[in-house]
Each structure stands twice: as structure tokens, then as C-alpha cells.
Design an enzyme around this catalytic site. Structure first.
Site, mmCIF file in Angstrom:
data_model
loop_
_atom_site.group_PDB
_atom_site.id
_atom_site.type_symbol
_atom_site.label_atom_id
_atom_site.label_comp_id
_atom_site.label_asym_id
_atom_site.label_seq_id
_atom_site.Cartn_x
_atom_site.Cartn_y
_atom_site.Cartn_z
ATOM 1 N N ARG A 154 -67.169 -97.823 4.904
ATOM 2 C CA ARG A 154 -67.997 -98.804 4.190
ATOM 3 C C ARG A 154 -67.417 -98.994 2.796
ATOM 4 O O ARG A 154 -67.958 -98.467 1.808
ATOM 5 C CB ARG A 154 -69.449 -98.298 4.078
ATOM 6 C CG ARG A 154 -70.172 -98.057 5.393
ATOM 7 C CD ARG A 154 -71.551 -97.426 5.158
ATOM 8 N NE ARG A 154 -71.460 -96.161 4.431
ATOM 9 C CZ ARG A 154 -71.234 -94.974 5.025
ATOM 10 N NH1 ARG A 154 -71.108 -94.890 6.326
ATOM 11 N NH2 ARG A 154 -71.138 -93.884 4.303
ATOM 12 N N GLU A 206 -61.594 -78.553 6.748
ATOM 13 C CA GLU A 206 -62.438 -78.923 5.616
ATOM 14 C C GLU A 206 -62.540 -77.722 4.688
ATOM 15 O O GLU A 206 -62.973 -76.639 5.094
ATOM 16 C CB GLU A 206 -63.837 -79.367 6.082
ATOM 17 C CG GLU A 206 -63.807 -80.706 6.816
ATOM 18 C CD GLU A 206 -65.175 -81.333 7.005
ATOM 19 O OE1 GLU A 206 -66.186 -80.589 6.990
ATOM 20 O OE2 GLU A 206 -65.237 -82.571 7.174
ATOM 21 N N ARG A 266 -61.846 -85.077 14.340
ATOM 22 C CA ARG A 266 -62.300 -86.360 13.799
ATOM 23 C C ARG A 266 -62.553 -87.408 14.878
ATOM 24 O O ARG A 266 -63.443 -88.251 14.727
ATOM 25 C CB ARG A 266 -61.277 -86.903 12.802
ATOM 26 C CG ARG A 266 -61.023 -86.010 11.612
ATOM 27 C CD ARG A 266 -62.263 -85.830 10.771
ATOM 28 N NE ARG A 266 -62.002 -84.970 9.607
ATOM 29 C CZ ARG A 266 -62.955 -84.389 8.897
ATOM 30 N NH1 ARG A 266 -64.233 -84.546 9.237
ATOM 31 N NH2 ARG A 266 -62.651 -83.643 7.875
ATOM 32 N N HIS A 312 -65.743 -86.087 -1.662
ATOM 33 C CA HIS A 312 -65.449 -86.108 -0.226
ATOM 34 C C HIS A 312 -66.326 -87.159 0.457
ATOM 35 O O HIS A 312 -65.838 -87.977 1.241
ATOM 36 C CB HIS A 312 -65.702 -84.728 0.389
ATOM 37 C CG HIS A 312 -65.659 -84.700 1.889
ATOM 38 N ND1 HIS A 312 -64.481 -84.796 2.606
ATOM 39 C CD2 HIS A 312 -66.652 -84.608 2.811
ATOM 40 C CE1 HIS A 312 -64.758 -84.758 3.905
ATOM 41 N NE2 HIS A 312 -66.067 -84.648 4.058
ATOM 42 N N ASP A 327 -64.350 -75.552 7.785
ATOM 43 C CA ASP A 327 -65.134 -76.209 8.830
ATOM 44 C C ASP A 327 -64.170 -77.086 9.642
ATOM 45 O O ASP A 327 -64.070 -78.294 9.428
ATOM 46 C CB ASP A 327 -66.238 -77.044 8.163
ATOM 47 C CG ASP A 327 -67.065 -77.838 9.160
ATOM 48 O OD1 ASP A 327 -67.124 -77.430 10.331
ATOM 49 O OD2 ASP A 327 -67.650 -78.861 8.754
ATOM 50 N N GLN A 344 -65.731 -86.531 16.640
ATOM 51 C CA GLN A 344 -66.816 -86.765 15.675
ATOM 52 C C GLN A 344 -67.172 -88.253 15.586
ATOM 53 O O GLN A 344 -68.348 -88.626 15.590
ATOM 54 C CB GLN A 344 -66.368 -86.251 14.296
ATOM 55 C CG GLN A 344 -67.425 -86.326 13.208
ATOM 56 C CD GLN A 344 -66.914 -85.747 11.881
ATOM 57 O OE1 GLN A 344 -65.780 -85.263 11.784
ATOM 58 N NE2 GLN A 344 -67.743 -85.779 10.861
ATOM 59 N N THR A 348 -65.458 -72.132 13.135
ATOM 60 C CA THR A 348 -65.572 -72.166 11.674
ATOM 61 C C THR A 348 -64.970 -70.855 11.181
ATOM 62 O O THR A 348 -65.298 -69.791 11.707
ATOM 63 C CB THR A 348 -67.051 -72.262 11.224
ATOM 64 O OG1 THR A 348 -67.650 -73.405 11.848
ATOM 65 C CG2 THR A 348 -67.162 -72.386 9.722
ATOM 66 N N THR A 399 -67.312 -80.172 2.252
ATOM 67 C CA THR A 399 -65.927 -80.272 1.775
ATOM 68 C C THR A 399 -65.889 -80.594 0.290
ATOM 69 O O THR A 399 -66.578 -81.497 -0.174
ATOM 70 C CB THR A 399 -65.198 -81.382 2.545
ATOM 71 O OG1 THR A 399 -65.414 -81.173 3.933
ATOM 72 C CG2 THR A 399 -63.711 -81.357 2.252
ATOM 73 N N GLU A 436 -64.188 -75.638 2.042
ATOM 74 C CA GLU A 436 -65.562 -75.480 1.568
ATOM 75 C C GLU A 436 -65.768 -74.072 1.015
ATOM 76 O O GLU A 436 -64.980 -73.170 1.278
ATOM 77 C CB GLU A 436 -66.565 -75.677 2.727
ATOM 78 C CG GLU A 436 -66.358 -76.963 3.510
ATOM 79 C CD GLU A 436 -67.511 -77.294 4.439
ATOM 80 O OE1 GLU A 436 -68.604 -76.694 4.297
ATOM 81 O OE2 GLU A 436 -67.314 -78.173 5.305
ATOM 82 N N LYS A 493 -67.570 -80.090 15.554
ATOM 83 C CA LYS A 493 -67.599 -79.070 14.507
ATOM 84 C C LYS A 493 -67.877 -77.674 15.046
ATOM 85 O O LYS A 493 -67.744 -76.704 14.304
ATOM 86 C CB LYS A 493 -68.721 -79.415 13.511
ATOM 87 C CG LYS A 493 -68.589 -80.763 12.839
ATOM 88 C CD LYS A 493 -67.662 -80.679 11.658
ATOM 89 C CE LYS A 493 -67.761 -81.934 10.809
ATOM 90 N NZ LYS A 493 -66.955 -81.816 9.583
ATOM 91 N N GLU A 512 -58.933 -87.383 4.359
ATOM 92 C CA GLU A 512 -58.884 -88.063 3.060
ATOM 93 C C GLU A 512 -57.449 -88.273 2.591
ATOM 94 O O GLU A 512 -57.090 -89.350 2.115
ATOM 95 C CB GLU A 512 -59.647 -87.246 2.020
ATOM 96 C CG GLU A 512 -61.125 -87.128 2.305
ATOM 97 C CD GLU A 512 -61.752 -85.998 1.509
ATOM 98 O OE1 GLU A 512 -62.058 -86.191 0.325
ATOM 99 O OE2 GLU A 512 -61.924 -84.893 2.064
ATOM 100 N N ASP A 517 -74.425 -76.355 7.400
ATOM 101 C CA ASP A 517 -73.371 -76.941 6.579
ATOM 102 C C ASP A 517 -73.918 -78.128 5.797
ATOM 103 O O ASP A 517 -74.490 -79.044 6.374
ATOM 104 C CB ASP A 517 -72.192 -77.376 7.462
ATOM 105 C CG ASP A 517 -70.923 -77.542 6.651
ATOM 106 O OD1 ASP A 517 -70.843 -76.995 5.529
ATOM 107 O OD2 ASP A 517 -70.001 -78.222 7.138
#
Ligand code: CA
Length: 429
Positions: free
Chosen positions: A150, A204, A242, A141, A238, A245, A262, A365, A206, A258, A379, A134
Site C-alpha cells: 500500500r 526476521e 513469505r 519494518h 522469526d 504468508q 523460531t 522485526t 527481533e 511462521k 525489506e 509475536d
């Protein structure tokens, strides 16, 4: 022939004798995607979507209906790896032969019994997937996620130089419709981690890339040749936990967050079907670095991106019980990928890694720059801080039991028959 060459199989005026195929929103005769299906007659075998039917390609080959394609008859069963390995010339040959057959009104009488209604076909993952990788090529994204952690520097310094990716888990790839079981895992908390069911289950949106012909170990694929190694495309979800993760991902990246599932859409949309929807790769903003030479090819930059409308729909069990339609959560476009599929494939093999027929690559994504174009709930809900209001009064930050996610991809261009991917659906158990 190139991956963007148009021929008679793209003629928007072509007429097909299969009922309902002309003007079909997803599977007109200009699409002809390959899939692996079974029905009450027999086990997994190659089929091609046409309108609301599956054309039994395996049976037609065995019956000698497509004599020029006789070599394919032995490899059109159980899984499609060898069919994909046959390469672009053979793929173009069966596309043209099948197109000729399905647009020849005189062929209907001898071919109609090879049609299986889609409602009676069970679709399978088309290949024995040796490896699944992946990528992270959806730059919006990456920005949206990066901004949550950040705000001042959402992208890490390597992002615009190297196609970021991780090796995923092939054994848990399932075809559209597979039930989603909420994983349990380590969740961080003020008193240390605990082992509990995931509370931040996400999707996600994709694209998947199916590898056709492979390369030998130690022999990279040049960027100029990379398109010839792509057998087709699908939608890919995917599924992501969260909270698992966030705790596990440093320093080696995603792991259990993950690998629990899938989901892919069942049809392999060929490069030929998508030729009319090729576009130039987005011009990089001023100040972005140019791709290094091993990732830079004039034809790929001019034609290597895909114009695909991507939409994501959610329905809750309460909405379905109330007879309400699904709710569209986002609409985006595959043009927003920062790297082309060929760049991802060439990069993957650039160190000598051998790709094999039937390997699956995810793009990462795909989100757009605007609100309403996000490819994940993380998001849309700004990391779970902003609940989404659904019609009927419910709200969501992440997925709850009974939620059904459906992804849709359509290629649309003026003067062209539109081409669809077929659904990629999953319901949380
Ligand atoms: Ca992903």
C-alpha cells in the site's frame, strides 16, 4: 530498586578472576546472563555466562557456595521457569552474590571447578515455553512491508494506537544452532494454489522477552508494574515463508508461514545487566496519538527503551568453502521499537490474559528508517525485486540452502562495560 538502578554490579572497573572475562565483548562480569546448559558431567541445569565459560550455578547452589540463595537450589534444573518466577528481588540477589564471588580473587580456589568451557557446554531453550506471542512493534519494518502493498498508506489505522501482535507457536521454538528446514505449503499462482517448497524463505531480526513472574487470569498487569514481570531478553529469529504468508494471512494473520521454526539465543540477558543501557522511548513524531493511559507510564517513557546495536550477518556455503568471512546485511538499533517491552507486556495482559513464567514475547522485526537498517530480506530486496550482491559474486533475494544467518546484539555506552547477547544462528538445510 528500579529496572534502571545502577549498583556495584555495573562498575566498569570491576575485575573478575575468570581468565578472559575482563573486557570480554559479550560476557564480562557486569553481564551475568542466565542459561540452561548440559555437558558430559550432567543434564540440563542453570548456568551463567562469564567470559568464555559457563559458571555452573546449579552445582554451586547445591554445594552451598551461595548460602543466601539456598531456596533456588531446587529450581535450577531441567528448565528455568521457576527460577524466572522467583521474581526480581531474588534475581537481583543472585546477581549481587555471583558478582561478589566472581570479583573476589580469594574465591577463585574454591570456585574454579564450577567453570565449564563454553565449547564443552550444550545450550538449551532455557524454559518450557507455555505460550509464545509475536508483536509487530518495529514501526520502520511495518512501514517498509506496508509500502510494498500500500504505497500511499503503509500503516493501517490501528498501528499507532494498539501494539499489534499474534499468538505464535511455542512448540517449534529452538535454541540457536537449530537447522532450518524449508517448509512446504500453499503457494498462490496464476492457475490457483499449489503445494510446494517455500521459495521466499526469510528471517526476521527481533528481540525476545522472557516473562518472569506471571499474573492470574482476569488480573491485568499495570504499565507501572510491567517491568517487574520481565525476567530478561534474548535475540529471536522469526523465520518466515513469505510466499506461504502472502496467500494464507487474510483474514486471521500468520499461520504456517511462521510456525515451522523460531530460533532464540540461549542466554537470558537480565534487566539488571541492561540497566546502564536504558534510554527514553523515542519521542513520537508530531501528529502521532499519545498512548492510551493504560499504556502510559512516566518511568517507562523515561527509561523503558533499550539502546542495543543489532547486526545481521549472512554467509553462503560457497562463501564458507572459499574461506570468506560472513557478510553484514544490516545494522540497526532496538531504539526503533514503537512500543516499549513494558507496553507490550501490559497490553498483552490488559484484557485479563494470564502470562506465565517462561512465556516468550517477540518484539517484531526491528528495522531502522535508513537503507542498511532493515531487519528482513523482504525489506532489503524490496519484496524480491532487487537482488543483493554478495562478496564472491553470488546474489540473493531470499534464503537458499546452505545459507547461514547470524544475529548479534550489543549494548554499548560511554564509560560502561559493554554487554552482548550471544549469537542467534541458523543454517538452511
Ligand atoms: Ca515476526
Amino acid at each position: 530498586m528500579t529496572f534502571w538502578t545502577l549498583d556495584e554490579t555495573h562498575d566498569p572497573e570491576a575485575r573478575c578472576w575468570v581468565e578472559g572475562a575482563d573486557g570480554h565483548a559479550e560476557f564480562p562480569v557486569q553481564n551475568l546472563p542466565l542459561g540452561l546448559f548440559s555437558d558430559c558431567i550432567g543434564g540440563p541445569r542453570a548456568g551463567v555466562a562469564i567470559g568464555d565459560f559457563v559458571f555452573d550455578l546449579a552445582a554451586a547452589l547445591q554445594a552451598g557456595l551461595l548460602p543466601d540463595l539456598a531456596p533456588l537450589a531446587d529450581v535450577a534444573h531441567e528448565q528455568l521457569n521457576e527460577l524466572l518466577a522467583a521474581g526480581p528481588e531474588m534475581r537481583r540477589a543472585w546477581r549481587r552474590a555471583l558478582f561478589a564471588l566472581l570479583t573476589d580473587a580469594a574465591a577463585e580456589a574454591r570456585c574454579a571447578h564450577f567453570l565449564v568451557p563454553m565449547a564443552r557446554a550444550e545450550m538449551h531453550v532455557p524454559c518450557q515455553i507455555g505460550d509464545y506471542t509475536d508483536f509487530y512493534a518495529g514501526i520502520h519494518h511495518a512501514m517498509n512491508i506496508g509500502r510494498l502493498f500500500r504505497p500511499d498508506a503503509p500503516l493501517l489505522p490501528n498501528y499507532k494506537h494498539v501494539p499489534i501482535g499474534y499468538h505464535g507457536r511455542a512448540s517449534s521454538v529452538r535454541v540457536s544452532g537449530a537447522e532450518v528446514h524449508r517448509p512446504s505449503g500453499q503457494l498462490a499462482g496464476p492457475d490457483g494454489p499449489r503445494f510446494a517448497p517455500c521459495e521466499r524463505l526469510d528471517y526476521e531480526l527481533e528481540l525476545g522477552i522472557w516473562v518472569g513472574a506471571g499474573n492470574a487470569l482476569g488480573e491485568p498487569v499495570s504499565i507501572a508494574d510491567a517491568h517487574e514481570h520481565i525476567a530478561g531478553y534474548c535475540l529471536l529469529n522469526d523465520w518466515s515463508a513469505r510466499d506461504i504468508q502472502a496467500w494464507e494471512y487474510q483474514p486471521l494473520g500468520p499461520f504456517l508461514a511462521k510456525n515451522f521454526l523460531t530460533t532464540v539465543s540461549p542466554w537470558i540477558i537480565t534487566p539488571e545487566a541492561l540497566a546502564p543501557f536504558r534510554v527514553a522511548q523515542c519521542v513520537r513524531p508530531e501528529g502521532d496519538p499519545a498512548p492510551l493511559p493504560y499504556l502510559l507510564d512516566g518511568d517507562d517513557q523515561a527509561h523503558g527503551a533499550l539502546a542495543l546495536e543489532l547486526q545481521l550477518f549472512l554467509s553462503t556455503s560457497a562463501m564458507r568453502e572459499a574461506g570468506m568471512p560472513e557478510h553484514r546485511l544490516s545494522a540497526g538499533d532496538a531504539r526503533h521499537l514503537y512500543w516499549t517491552p513494558a507496553q507490550m507486556l501490559a497490553h498483552h495482559a490488559s484484557g485479563g490474559c494470564n502470562l506465565q513464567p517462561g512465556d516468550l514475547l517477540g518484539t517484531g522485526t526491528i528495522s531502522g528508517p535508513a537503507r542498511g537498517e532493515e531487519g528482513s530480506l523482504m525489506e532489503i530486496s524490496l519484496g524480491g525485486k532487487q537482488p543483493i550482491a554478495l562478496p564472491g559474486g553470488e546474489t540473493r533475494t531470499f534464503l537458499l540452502s546452505g545459507d547461514r544467518v547470524r544475529m548479534q546484539a550489543r549494548a554499548v555506552a560511554p564509560g560502561r562495560a559493554s554487554v552482548g547477547f550471544g549469537d542467534c544462528v541458523g543454517t538452511v538445510a
